[in-house]
Design an enzyme around this catalytic site. Structure first.
Site, PDB file in Angstrom:
ATOM      1  N   SER A 106     -12.509  29.719  22.664  1.00 13.42           N
ATOM      2  CA  SER A 106     -12.907  29.898  21.270  1.00 13.42           C
ATOM      3  C   SER A 106     -12.525  28.621  20.542  1.00 13.42           C
ATOM      4  O   SER A 106     -11.616  27.899  20.977  1.00 13.42           O
ATOM      5  CB  SER A 106     -12.174  31.093  20.655  1.00 13.42           C
ATOM      6  OG  SER A 106     -12.250  31.066  19.231  1.00 13.42           O
ATOM      7  N   THR A 117      24.566  -3.255  -5.018  1.00 16.33           N
ATOM      8  CA  THR A 117      24.402  -1.823  -5.222  1.00 16.33           C
ATOM      9  C   THR A 117      23.917  -1.618  -6.646  1.00 16.33           C
ATOM     10  O   THR A 117      24.437  -2.236  -7.577  1.00 16.33           O
ATOM     11  CB  THR A 117      25.724  -1.069  -5.002  1.00 16.33           C
ATOM     12  OG1 THR A 117      26.726  -1.601  -5.867  1.00 16.33           O
ATOM     13  CG2 THR A 117      26.181  -1.208  -3.552  1.00 16.33           C
ATOM     14  N   SER A 123      -3.532 -15.580  -7.098  1.00 14.69           N
ATOM     15  CA  SER A 123      -4.092 -15.396  -8.434  1.00 14.69           C
ATOM     16  C   SER A 123      -5.377 -16.174  -8.586  1.00 14.69           C
ATOM     17  O   SER A 123      -5.543 -17.253  -8.010  1.00 14.69           O
ATOM     18  CB  SER A 123      -3.081 -15.854  -9.501  1.00 14.69           C
ATOM     19  OG  SER A 123      -3.650 -15.809 -10.788  1.00 14.69           O
ATOM     20  N   SER A 124      -6.271 -15.621  -9.372  1.00 12.49           N
ATOM     21  CA  SER A 124      -7.515 -16.331  -9.693  1.00 12.49           C
ATOM     22  C   SER A 124      -7.352 -17.221 -10.916  1.00 12.49           C
ATOM     23  O   SER A 124      -8.257 -17.976 -11.256  1.00 12.49           O
ATOM     24  CB  SER A 124      -8.633 -15.311  -9.955  1.00 12.49           C
ATOM     25  OG  SER A 124      -8.291 -14.488 -11.072  1.00 12.49           O
TER      26      SER A 124
END
Length: 471
Positions: A143, A190, A321-322
């Site tokens: 099944s 920490t 970055s462009s």
């Protein structure tokens, strides 16, 4: 005479034209029409196709041993399954990854492809099911409700094995960096505040240990999916299956897959319970959370280069970055972070889908499968990408790190046993207020001699448990 473009197949809803060249049949065709959900077919997961082939091949051999399937048909079904295991015909698995019907469409897709390829091997045309039928022979004693979850577990086992291997590549990458950086002193932090010194090697070694721990958790969780329900048929009562079918199909599946599979002690429970998938998804979430934390650290430690931590350098992968010339971004950790977010979301999907099962079957296993397979595949790719395109190329800014340690207030902690907490606090406050060094202030106050300070502030004393220095 031209070859017909279609063949006619019949199901309970009537006749349909199926393209003559395809190996799937009418049930798959209807499923494609019914579930235009993601546009992604189950063929995207080759482990699932191979797992289905394993199950169908094992079932054929078991039924042949029981006298329910003749040798000729058994060999043809088995040969068709071998082709699937070799990566052939995967493009014929066309139903959507998210589908109604508890996976029935996936099972029917497998039955039809295997039947039609077996028919060809027997010298018949596709669709001539009077010679070998998808349901009556390929699916005999089965099944969807035992085939599908068993196949998901086998496929997941294959996928987890690949993920654990990829994690080992990443673990070794961090371990190599730990060795390379073992003598580079730096400040630990920490809550993003200066704490006490450590080595950069200790920091990277920690990442290797974190990954190794999760490899072990995956090995433990994957054992839960070794329990299958083959022989359960519809709801776990085993209706229509031969009494000896379950142990025989298990024997053949163990041989074919090499996986230590076992038959569930209660097939009714196993057919409706998705707990093993929930457990495994939770471990995948754990892996994702840990990887994301590591990537957060890498992005923070490499931040700058002038206005950030600038402790390590990630290998430059692309322009960042462009509009800002020369900017380089931590794109590899960023993509791994996003994979982690996806895996965490997938775990929520698995949890809801498992909870939504009703009575003797969970109808939502397709989305459980889709979620698990995505998590496993994407985590595997993320680990390999992080190792090869980031960790392997990391370098340390050793001089900068040493300068931070020398100028840190945090090293006053190492002086506590020698000058007392009150004196150490006063030194720390003065250093913070004046910008002076702890070393110089301790000398100026006459709390310790130069020889004593030099003995106490040696790197090996600062970075590991050490008996008190008694000059």
């Amino acid at each position: 005479m031209s070859t017909p473009a279609f063949r006619i197949e019949h199901d309970l809803l009537g006749d349909r034209e199926v393209p003559a060249e395809v190996y799937y049949g009418v049930h798959t065709l209807r499923a494609v029409e019914n579930f235009p959900i993601t546009g992604t077919a189950i063929s995207i997961y080759p482990e699932l196709i191979k797992a289905l082939a394993c199950v169908k091949q094992a079932a054929a051999h078991a039924n042949h041993e029981l006298g329910l399937l003749d040798e000729t048909r058994c060999k043809a079904i088995s040969a068709a399954c071998d082709e699937l295991l070799a990566g052939q015909l995967h493009e014929q698995f066309v139903v959507d990854v998210i589908q109604g019907g508890a996976g029935t469409s996936t099972n029917m897709n497998a039955n039809e492809v295997i039947a039609n390829r077996a028919l060809e091997l027997l010298g018949h045309a596709k669709g001539q099911y009077q010679h070998l039928h998808p349901n009556e022979q390929v699916n005999i004693g089965q099944s969807t409700n035992d085939v599908y979850p068993s196949s998901l577990k086998i496929a997941t086992w294959f996928g987890i094995a690949g993920l654990v291997d990829a994690m080992e590549v990443l673990r070794q990458s961090f371990a190599r960096k730990a060795e390379e950086f073992k003598d580079i002193l730096k400040m630990g932090r920490t809550q993003l505040q200066d704490a006490v010194p450590m080595t950069l090697g200790q920091e990277f070694g920690t990442y290797a240990v974190m990954i190794e721990e999760d490899q072990q958790r995956l090995r433990e969780a994957v054992l839960l999916i070794c329990e299958i329900n083959m022989g359960a048929t519809a709801i776990g009562t085993g209706i229509t299956a031969h009494p000896d079918y379950a142990p025989l199909v298990l024997k053949h599946l163990q041989r074919i897959t090499g996986i230590p599979l076992v038959t569930a002690p209660n097939l009714i429970e196993a057919t409706q319970d998705c707990g093993a998938f929930v457990q495994l998804s939770g471990v995948l979430k754990r892996v994702a959370v840990k990887l994301s934390k590591i990537c957060n650290d890498l992005r923070l430690l490499s931040s700058g280069p002038r206005a950030g931590f600038n402790e390590i350098n990630l290998p430059p992968m692309q322009a960042g970055s462009s509009i800002m010339p020369g900017k380089v971004n931590p794109v590899i950790p960023e993509v791994v972070n996003q994979v982690a977010f996806e895996v965490i979301g997938n775990d929520i999907t698995v949890s809801f889908a498992a909870e939504a099962g009703q009575l003797q079957l969970n109808a939502f296993e397709p989305v459980i499968a889709h979620s698990l397979f995505k998590s496993v595949a994407h985590l595997r790719s993320a680990c390999l990408t992080l190792a090869s395109r980031c960790v392997d190329g990391i370098t340390a800014n050793a001089e900068h790190l040493r300068g931070l340690v020398a100028n840190s207030i945090g090293i006053v902690t190492a002086l506590n046993p020698y000058i007392g907490y009150a004196n150490a606090t006063a030194v720390a406050q003065e250093a913070h207020a004046t910008g002076g060094s702890v070393y110089a202030i301790v000398l100026a106050k006459g709390l310790l001699t130069k020889e004593q300070l030099d003995a106490i502030l040696r790197p090996e004393v600062l970075t590991q448990p050490t008996p008190l220095v008694r000059p």
